[in-house]
Motif scaffolding. Structure first.
Motif, PDB file in Angstrom:
ATOM      1  N   LEU C 129       0.840  -1.259   0.136  1.00  0.00           N
ATOM      2  CA  LEU C 129       0.169  -0.060   0.060  1.00  0.00           C
ATOM      3  C   LEU C 129       0.733   1.116  -0.045  1.00  0.00           C
ATOM      4  CD1 LEU C 129      -2.978  -0.958   2.535  1.00  0.00           C
ATOM      5  CD2 LEU C 129      -3.189  -0.810   0.150  1.00  0.00           C
ATOM      6  N   ARG C 130       1.958   1.129   0.618  1.00  0.00           N
ATOM      7  CA  ARG C 130       2.992   2.486   0.820  1.00  0.00           C
ATOM      8  C   ARG C 130       4.016   2.195  -0.070  1.00  0.00           C
ATOM      9  NH1 ARG C 130       0.681   5.726   4.709  1.00  0.00           N
ATOM     10  NH2 ARG C 130       2.051   7.176   3.461  1.00  0.00           N
ATOM     11  N   ARG C 131       4.225   3.123  -1.023  1.00  0.00           N
ATOM     12  CA  ARG C 131       5.360   3.031  -1.973  1.00  0.00           C
ATOM     13  C   ARG C 131       6.809   3.202  -1.276  1.00  0.00           C
ATOM     14  NH1 ARG C 131       5.302   0.992  -6.910  1.00  0.00           N
ATOM     15  NH2 ARG C 131       2.748   0.869  -7.188  1.00  0.00           N
ATOM     16  N   GLU C 132       6.582   4.363  -0.090  1.00  0.00           N
ATOM     17  CA  GLU C 132       8.011   4.494   0.636  1.00  0.00           C
ATOM     18  C   GLU C 132       8.203   3.342   1.311  1.00  0.00           C
ATOM     19  OE1 GLU C 132       4.695   7.064   2.349  1.00  0.00           O
ATOM     20  OE2 GLU C 132       4.590   6.376   0.080  1.00  0.00           O
ATOM     21  N   ALA C 133       7.332   2.601   1.944  1.00  0.00           N
ATOM     22  CA  ALA C 133       8.062   1.489   2.918  1.00  0.00           C
ATOM     23  C   ALA C 133       8.455   0.385   1.681  1.00  0.00           C
ATOM     24  CB  ALA C 133       6.570   0.970   3.359  1.00  0.00           C
ATOM     25  N   GLU C 134       7.882   0.288   0.635  1.00  0.00           N
ATOM     26  CA  GLU C 134       8.248  -0.798  -0.173  1.00  0.00           C
ATOM     27  C   GLU C 134       9.607  -0.069  -0.692  1.00  0.00           C
ATOM     28  OE1 GLU C 134       7.936  -1.167  -4.081  1.00  0.00           O
ATOM     29  OE2 GLU C 134       8.124  -3.389  -3.731  1.00  0.00           O
ATOM     30  N   ALA C 135       9.952   0.962  -1.148  1.00  0.00           N
ATOM     31  CA  ALA C 135      11.180   1.268  -1.577  1.00  0.00           C
ATOM     32  C   ALA C 135      12.509   1.005  -0.641  1.00  0.00           C
ATOM     33  CB  ALA C 135      11.312   2.978  -2.021  1.00  0.00           C
ATOM     34  N   ILE C 136      12.065   1.098   0.930  1.00  0.00           N
ATOM     35  CA  ILE C 136      13.017   1.006   1.739  1.00  0.00           C
ATOM     36  C   ILE C 136      13.195  -0.500   2.049  1.00  0.00           C
ATOM     37  CG2 ILE C 136      13.593   1.530   4.163  1.00  0.00           C
ATOM     38  CD1 ILE C 136      12.773   4.402   3.731  1.00  0.00           C
ATOM     39  N   ILE C 137      12.203  -1.172   2.325  1.00  0.00           N
ATOM     40  CA  ILE C 137      12.174  -2.590   2.975  1.00  0.00           C
ATOM     41  C   ILE C 137      12.684  -3.672   1.745  1.00  0.00           C
ATOM     42  CG2 ILE C 137      10.961  -4.294   4.142  1.00  0.00           C
ATOM     43  CD1 ILE C 137       9.255  -2.244   5.279  1.00  0.00           C
ATOM     44  N   ASP C 138      12.086  -3.430   0.491  1.00  0.00           N
ATOM     45  CA  ASP C 138      12.240  -4.285  -0.797  1.00  0.00           C
ATOM     46  C   ASP C 138      13.802  -4.587  -0.942  1.00  0.00           C
ATOM     47  OD1 ASP C 138      11.116  -5.811  -2.736  1.00  0.00           O
ATOM     48  OD2 ASP C 138      12.402  -4.501  -3.978  1.00  0.00           O
ATOM     49  N   PRO C 139      14.708  -3.648  -0.868  1.00  0.00           N
ATOM     50  CA  PRO C 139      16.111  -4.058  -0.900  1.00  0.00           C
ATOM     51  C   PRO C 139      16.756  -5.204  -0.281  1.00  0.00           C
ATOM     52  CG  PRO C 139      15.841  -1.634  -1.104  1.00  0.00           C
ATOM     53  CD  PRO C 139      14.685  -2.329  -0.571  1.00  0.00           C
ATOM     54  N   VAL C 140      16.203  -4.916   1.289  1.00  0.00           N
ATOM     55  CA  VAL C 140      16.611  -5.974   2.030  1.00  0.00           C
ATOM     56  C   VAL C 140      16.258  -7.438   1.743  1.00  0.00           C
ATOM     57  CG1 VAL C 140      16.726  -6.886   4.775  1.00  0.00           C
ATOM     58  CG2 VAL C 140      16.913  -4.554   4.073  1.00  0.00           C
ATOM     59  N   VAL C 141      14.559  -7.390   1.449  1.00  0.00           N
ATOM     60  CA  VAL C 141      14.084  -8.655   0.897  1.00  0.00           C
ATOM     61  C   VAL C 141      14.801  -9.287  -0.198  1.00  0.00           C
ATOM     62  CG1 VAL C 141      11.771  -9.561   0.056  1.00  0.00           C
ATOM     63  CG2 VAL C 141      11.852  -7.755   1.877  1.00  0.00           C
ATOM     64  N   GLU C 142      15.170  -8.214  -1.289  1.00  0.00           N
ATOM     65  CA  GLU C 142      15.647  -8.933  -2.462  1.00  0.00           C
ATOM     66  C   GLU C 142      17.147  -9.375  -2.112  1.00  0.00           C
ATOM     67  OE1 GLU C 142      14.292  -9.399  -5.310  1.00  0.00           O
ATOM     68  OE2 GLU C 142      12.690  -8.959  -4.205  1.00  0.00           O
ATOM     69  N   LEU C 143      17.788  -8.900  -0.983  1.00  0.00           N
ATOM     70  CA  LEU C 143      19.279  -9.333  -0.861  1.00  0.00           C
ATOM     71  C   LEU C 143      19.025 -10.521  -0.008  1.00  0.00           C
ATOM     72  CD1 LEU C 143      20.992  -6.197   0.472  1.00  0.00           C
ATOM     73  CD2 LEU C 143      21.524  -7.402  -1.313  1.00  0.00           C
ATOM     74  N   LEU C 144      18.176 -10.870   0.781  1.00  0.00           N
ATOM     75  CA  LEU C 144      18.058 -11.861   1.459  1.00  0.00           C
ATOM     76  C   LEU C 144      17.378 -13.313   0.659  1.00  0.00           C
ATOM     77  CD1 LEU C 144      17.125 -10.851   5.158  1.00  0.00           C
ATOM     78  CD2 LEU C 144      19.225 -11.764   4.323  1.00  0.00           C
ATOM     79  N   ARG C 145      16.379 -12.725   0.081  1.00  0.00           N
ATOM     80  CA  ARG C 145      15.545 -13.849  -0.526  1.00  0.00           C
ATOM     81  C   ARG C 145      16.421 -14.957  -1.573  1.00  0.00           C
ATOM     82  NH1 ARG C 145      12.050 -14.273  -5.235  1.00  0.00           N
ATOM     83  NH2 ARG C 145      12.990 -12.464  -6.025  1.00  0.00           N
ATOM     84  N   PRO C 146      17.325 -14.549  -2.170  1.00  0.00           N
ATOM     85  CA  PRO C 146      17.985 -15.756  -3.068  1.00  0.00           C
ATOM     86  C   PRO C 146      18.723 -16.838  -2.202  1.00  0.00           C
ATOM     87  CG  PRO C 146      18.652 -13.330  -3.725  1.00  0.00           C
ATOM     88  CD  PRO C 146      17.889 -13.183  -2.498  1.00  0.00           C
ATOM     89  N   ILE C 147      18.874 -16.248  -0.926  1.00  0.00           N
ATOM     90  CA  ILE C 147      19.706 -17.076  -0.107  1.00  0.00           C
ATOM     91  C   ILE C 147      18.624 -18.249   0.464  1.00  0.00           C
ATOM     92  CG2 ILE C 147      21.081 -17.514   2.257  1.00  0.00           C
ATOM     93  CD1 ILE C 147      22.135 -14.453   1.934  1.00  0.00           C
ATOM     94  N   SER C 148      18.688 -19.616   0.162  1.00  0.00           N
ATOM     95  CA  SER C 148      17.619 -20.428   0.492  1.00  0.00           C
ATOM     96  C   SER C 148      17.630 -20.728   1.940  1.00  0.00           C
ATOM     97  CB  SER C 148      17.861 -21.771  -0.259  1.00  0.00           C
ATOM     98  OG  SER C 148      19.222 -22.221  -0.139  1.00  0.00           O
ATOM     99  N   GLY C 149      16.411 -21.158   2.478  1.00  0.00           N
ATOM    100  CA  GLY C 149      16.667 -21.537   4.133  1.00  0.00           C
ATOM    101  C   GLY C 149      17.548 -22.640   4.427  1.00  0.00           C
ATOM    102  N   ILE C 150      17.671 -23.570   3.274  1.00  0.00           N
ATOM    103  CA  ILE C 150      18.781 -24.592   3.661  1.00  0.00           C
ATOM    104  C   ILE C 150      20.149 -24.061   3.992  1.00  0.00           C
ATOM    105  CG2 ILE C 150      19.976 -26.376   2.659  1.00  0.00           C
ATOM    106  CD1 ILE C 150      16.877 -26.932   2.986  1.00  0.00           C
ATOM    107  N   ALA C 151      20.491 -22.912   3.255  1.00  0.00           N
ATOM    108  CA  ALA C 151      21.822 -22.162   3.140  1.00  0.00           C
ATOM    109  C   ALA C 151      21.873 -21.658   4.938  1.00  0.00           C
ATOM    110  CB  ALA C 151      22.237 -21.264   2.584  1.00  0.00           C
ATOM    111  N   TRP C 152      20.862 -21.585   5.375  1.00  0.00           N
ATOM    112  CA  TRP C 152      21.005 -21.136   6.923  1.00  0.00           C
ATOM    113  C   TRP C 152      21.267 -22.105   7.783  1.00  0.00           C
ATOM    114  CZ3 TRP C 152      20.660 -15.895   8.700  1.00  0.00           C
ATOM    115  CH2 TRP C 152      20.514 -14.901   7.663  1.00  0.00           C
ATOM    116  N   ILE C 153      21.159 -23.339   7.544  1.00  0.00           N
ATOM    117  CA  ILE C 153      21.242 -24.371   8.490  1.00  0.00           C
ATOM    118  C   ILE C 153      22.533 -24.462   9.284  1.00  0.00           C
ATOM    119  CG2 ILE C 153      21.258 -26.890   8.853  1.00  0.00           C
ATOM    120  CD1 ILE C 153      19.113 -27.051   6.678  1.00  0.00           C
ATOM    121  N   PRO C 154      23.516 -24.191   8.588  1.00  0.00           N
ATOM    122  CA  PRO C 154      24.999 -24.214   9.558  1.00  0.00           C
ATOM    123  C   PRO C 154      24.940 -23.323  10.559  1.00  0.00           C
ATOM    124  CG  PRO C 154      25.365 -24.779   6.957  1.00  0.00           C
ATOM    125  CD  PRO C 154      23.952 -24.131   7.260  1.00  0.00           C
ATOM    126  N   LEU C 155      24.516 -22.031   9.942  1.00  0.00           N
ATOM    127  CA  LEU C 155      25.013 -20.868  10.951  1.00  0.00           C
ATOM    128  C   LEU C 155      23.726 -21.119  12.249  1.00  0.00           C
ATOM    129  CD1 LEU C 155      26.220 -18.108  11.418  1.00  0.00           C
ATOM    130  CD2 LEU C 155      24.209 -16.937  10.122  1.00  0.00           C
TER     131      LEU C 155
END
Ligand code: ADP
Ligand code: MG
Lengths: 263, 274, 299
Positions: C129-155
């Motif tokens: 609903l809010r462009r500003e919120a999307e503009a700021i949060i989306d970069p983090v989402v796009e940075l994290l999303r390609p890292i699959s859940g599986i890759a988090w297992i060791p950490l």
């Protein structure tokens, strides 16, 4: 209501780096406050670990090994998934007969097959390959069948009224018409395959005592279990993410190139 | 005008078609007991309310559907399946979205029976000829989605003609066009069909439409169909001279014929919307 | 960012019910009748062509082939016969191991889906609903999303150790992104004319959100939840296999290490069945929550 700041050329860039930068800095500050002998990863340590791992070539060769397996497993999945998909999509009886079997294997998560792959094939590359192929098979198959069965029947009829023989219709009408769906399946399959290889390498590493699997998944496990190098683990995670992103971009570019009529 | 001593090009004898819904098993009679003889070189228009079975008849002639009973013969030989001798132009053109204009037009020549004995250069020449004929020169490399409705229609027509069928089956080919383009393309269609050529050189055409004026403008004979079940209600000869020009629409005879056809359809049309 | 419709194809249990094959449809209508009027299908062939019967026949053939292969390979540790697997499955059910582990896995799945939905849906609405919120949060989402859940297992193993938290963390992570992206897409794709129509009727902001945007976006959100389930289902087996002392993933690997192959295969069957019914349950939930989306692409 907040009044939007005047838009400048830099606003999108600032927006894009703002939150990630804040988070990374906060993470670094948090890490500095920890006792000196901590193992907790920190941005500076991650960068250092990256240069160390990249410099030794180990990171590169591990990534390459994982990628090689993914590509090989994916190739198997393409042959079987698309081949069977075309057959099921264009022949009613083949589809009716195979559907029940396919549908009952589909809910079996790829990793659940790993123990059996290990039983049958040991802990080496063949087991990892079979997991990748299994994981990639379903998106390819299902999207191919979906694409083929949604081909506009008028197009098939049109070809028929031009006297095009049956097998040729498969190649000249049904395949190109289903291509968008097949390519979508391929992109999804490749993403799933990349996740599956990491899981398989991790699990083989974890379950065979240090393991013989190699690849970036196992590299992570070694960092966890032996050298306890959390910075190294984060480097691996980032590499995994970057590779996933590159795979996705590569497939999108290929789609554009293969299907110019859609753009 | 009625020439009956020649053997008909197409002969439909007591053709019926019944559809069975796959789920419920419910049956619909789409076409009931249609008999029709069509001479070589004739331009036949089929008109009737939506759902009266026009497309079904056309599909059966094309060999894309099988009559439930009755026979369809072409040159005295029963039709058993689709063939390049009977070209179809579909209602929404059925152009291959992944092929550009040139490859769409050349599809049948390249992959089907019509181009079997032709060399590559002959095929290309023929494609080029039809691109010129329908006025698409300059757009050869465009994809269907880059074309206007009128241009797509021309591609479909060129594709149909390039395969050299001796019977043209046209299923509401102008239906999706705006009124002006439609009028222009009607004239062009007659030219391409061979209106100015001697009658023996014309192709046989079956043209489906629900536009009454269109039938009068185009046809040698108009087949009026009625619905529930789809039957032939009347066959009217159109005794207007050829070649037909735009001005013919203003003639009293044109109006009379249109009036007569409307009279045959009117009751049903009103019933359909009541 | 790709659309929700594209994402529909992401996970294994996607809406499948495959349509009638197109070439066959045409061939049914054409070439098949070229022969001189074939014999009418008899009562028996018609019965044989019923869906359920075909399914059973396919299973019988599959099991027979498996059995023959097992006899031919003749290495029961690697490939046990269907009979031995069935006996093992019976034993596991009787001992309560199946229900115990299945219950653990399913509750982990359920809990993490709920947590992920609670986190992702409000955030998705905000970003949609809010462009500003999307503009700021989306970069983090796009940075994290390609890292699959599986890759988090060791950490995650290091942080949480082997236990209950680890699979939950991985599953919430995996499910979160699917739900988030579909929620954003759902909110974005709400027909602007619907909102405009409501506004012209004098409906206030909150009422528009409550009575227009939420119902209009809900079908896509539900698709996201089903995709989240599919992704989480793939991840839970991996997470339990590596980092949990219980659950279906743990059990199958446990018996693999003991080389008790019939039980390994039996658990494989259980995993398939549980996955199937979990998807069925989610479909029912979807039908119940968004009955108006039935019969559309989003069903
Ligand atoms: N493949 C089919 N299956 C079932 N019914 C059909 C099929 N094709 C056409 N019909 C039915 O047959 C009737 C005639 O259809 P059609 O020939 O398409 O009409 P028209 O082209 O005159 O509008 C309609 O009632 C239609 O619903
Ligand atoms: Mg029609």
């Amino acid at each position: 209501m907040i009044r939007p700041a005047p838009e400048s050329r830099w606003t999108p860039v600032i927006n894009a780096v703002l939150l990630p930068a804040v988070l990374v800095i906060a993470w670094q500050i948090w890490a500095v406050t920890l006792p000196a002998d901590t193992r907790a990863p920190a941005p500076v340590g991650v960068v250092a670990a990256f240069f160390h791992l990249a410099g030794s070539g180990g990171l590169f060769s591990a990534t390459l090994q994982s990628l090689g397996r993914v590509l090989l497993g994916f190739a198997f999945a393409v042959v079987f998934g698309v081949g069977l998909g075309l057959l099921m999509g264009s022949s009613r009886s083949v589809k009716d007969n195979l559907d029940p079997i396919i549908e009952s294997f589909r809910p079996i998560a790829p990793m659940a097959v790993l123990p059996i792959a290990i039983l049958l094939l040991g802990t080496g590359t063949p087991a990892a390959l079979s997991i990748v192929a299994y994981a990639a098979f379903f998106p390819l198959l299902i999207n191919t069948v979906h694409g083929v069965s949604r081909v506009d029947r008028k197009l098939v009829q049109a070809a028929m009224t031009m006297g095009v023989p049956r097998p040729r219709i498969l190649a000249t009408v049904i395949l190109p018409a289903a291509l968008p769906s097949i390519m979508l399946g391929a992109r999804v399959a490749m993403g799933v395959a990349w996740t599956a290889i990491i899981a398989a390498e991790l699990a083989v590493g974890a379950k065979s005592g240090g393991g013989t699997s190699g690849g970036i998944g196992q590299m992570m496990f070694v960092f966890y279990a032996y050298s306890i190098d959390l910075n190294g683990i984060v480097v691996c995670m980032i590499v995994i993410g970057v590779v996933a992103l590159l795979i996705d971009r590569f497939f999108r570019a290929t789609e554009r190139w293969l299907m110019p009529w859609r753009y | 005008m009625a020439t009956t001593n020649r053997a008909p090009k197409l002969k439909l004898s007591n053709v019926s078609k019944e559809f069975t819904a796959p789920g419920t098993g419910q049956r619909t009679v789409a076409v009931a007991d249609v008999s029709l003889e069509i001479q070589s070189g004739e331009f036949i228009c089929v008109v009737g309310p939506s759902g009266c079975g026009k497309s079904t008849v056309l599909n059966m002639v094309a060999g894309l559907a099988e009559p439930s009973s009755g026979t369809i013969e072409k040159d005295g030989v029963p039709i058993t399946g689709p063939g390049a001798d009977r070209g179809v132009m579909f209602q929404d053109y059925a152009l291959f979205p992944w092929l550009n204009v040139r490859d769409n037009i050349g599809f049948g020549l390249r992959h089907g029976t019509p181009g079997k004995e032709l060399s590559r250069s002959t095929r290309e020449e023929r494609v080029g000829h039809y691109i010129e004929l329908v006025g698409l020169a300059g757009s050869e490399n465009k994809y269907p989605h880059q074309l206007s409705g009128g241009m797509r229609q021309r591609v479909a027509l060129a594709r149909l003609l390039a395969n050299g069928p001796d019977i043209l089956l046209l299923d509401e080919p102008l239906g999706a066009l705006d009124a002006q383009t439609r009028l222009i393309l009607q004239v062009e269609l007659l030219r391409i069909w061979g209106e100015t050529a001697p009658a023996e050189q014309r192709k046989t055409a079956i043209f489906i439409t629900h536009d009454i004026e269109e039938t009068v403008f185009l046809a040698d004979r108009v087949v009026v169909m009625s619905t529930h079940p789809g039957r032939v209600k009347a066959v009217l000869p159109v005794d207007l001279p050829r070649p037909r020009e735009e001005t013919i629409r203003a003639e009293p005879r044109f109006g009379h014929l249109a009036e007569e056809i409307w009279g045959l359809i009117r009751d049903e049309a009103y019933r359909a919307i009541a | 960012m790709s659309s929700a419709a594209e994402r529909q194809h992401a996970g294994p249990p996607q809406p499948s019910s495959l349509q009638t094959p197109v070439l066959q449809r045409e061939l049914d209508a054409t070439h098949t009748w070229q022969g001189p009027g074939g014999a009418k299908p008899s009562q028996i062939t018609r019965w044989m062509s019923k869906r359920g019967v075909i399914a059973i026949r396919s299973f019988v053939i599959f099991i027979a082939l498996w059995w023959l292969l097992a006899l031919w390979v003749n290495r029961p540790v690697q490939l046990p016969s269907p009979l031995r697997v069935a006996i093992a499955l019976g034993g596991l059910i009787a001992a309560g191991e199946v229900s115990e582990n299945a219950l653990i896995s399913v509750s982990r799945l359920g809990i993490s889906l709920v947590i992920a939905a609670v986190l992702a849906i409000p955030l998705g609405f905000l970003m949609g609903l809010r462009r500003e919120a999307e503009a700021i949060i989306d970069p983090v989402v796009e940075l994290l999303r390609p890292i699959s859940g599986i890759a988090w297992i060791p950490l995650a193993l290091f942080i949480f150790g082997v236990g209950d938290i680890l699979p939950l963390f991985i599953l919430v992570y995996v499910a979160f992104f699917q739900i988030l992206l579909n929620t954003i897409a759902g909110v974005r794709n709400v027909d602007q004319r619907l909102i405009a129509a409501a506004r012209t009727m004098g409906v206030g902001r909150w009422a528009v959100l409550r009575y227009v945007i939420i119902p209009a976006a809900l079908p896509t959100v539900m698709v996201g939840i089903r995709l989240a389930f599919a992704a989480a289902w793939a991840a839970i087996i991996a997470a339990e296999l590596i980092g949990a002392p219980s659950g279906l993933g743990f059990a199958i690997e446990w018996y693999r290490e003991l080389l008790m192959s019939p039980k390994v295969f039996a658990f494989l069957v259980v995993i398939g069945i549980v996955g199937y019914f979990a998807d069925l349950a989610l479909r029912a939930l979807q039908r119940w929550l968004t009955p108006w989306a039935q019969g559309t692409e989003l069903a």
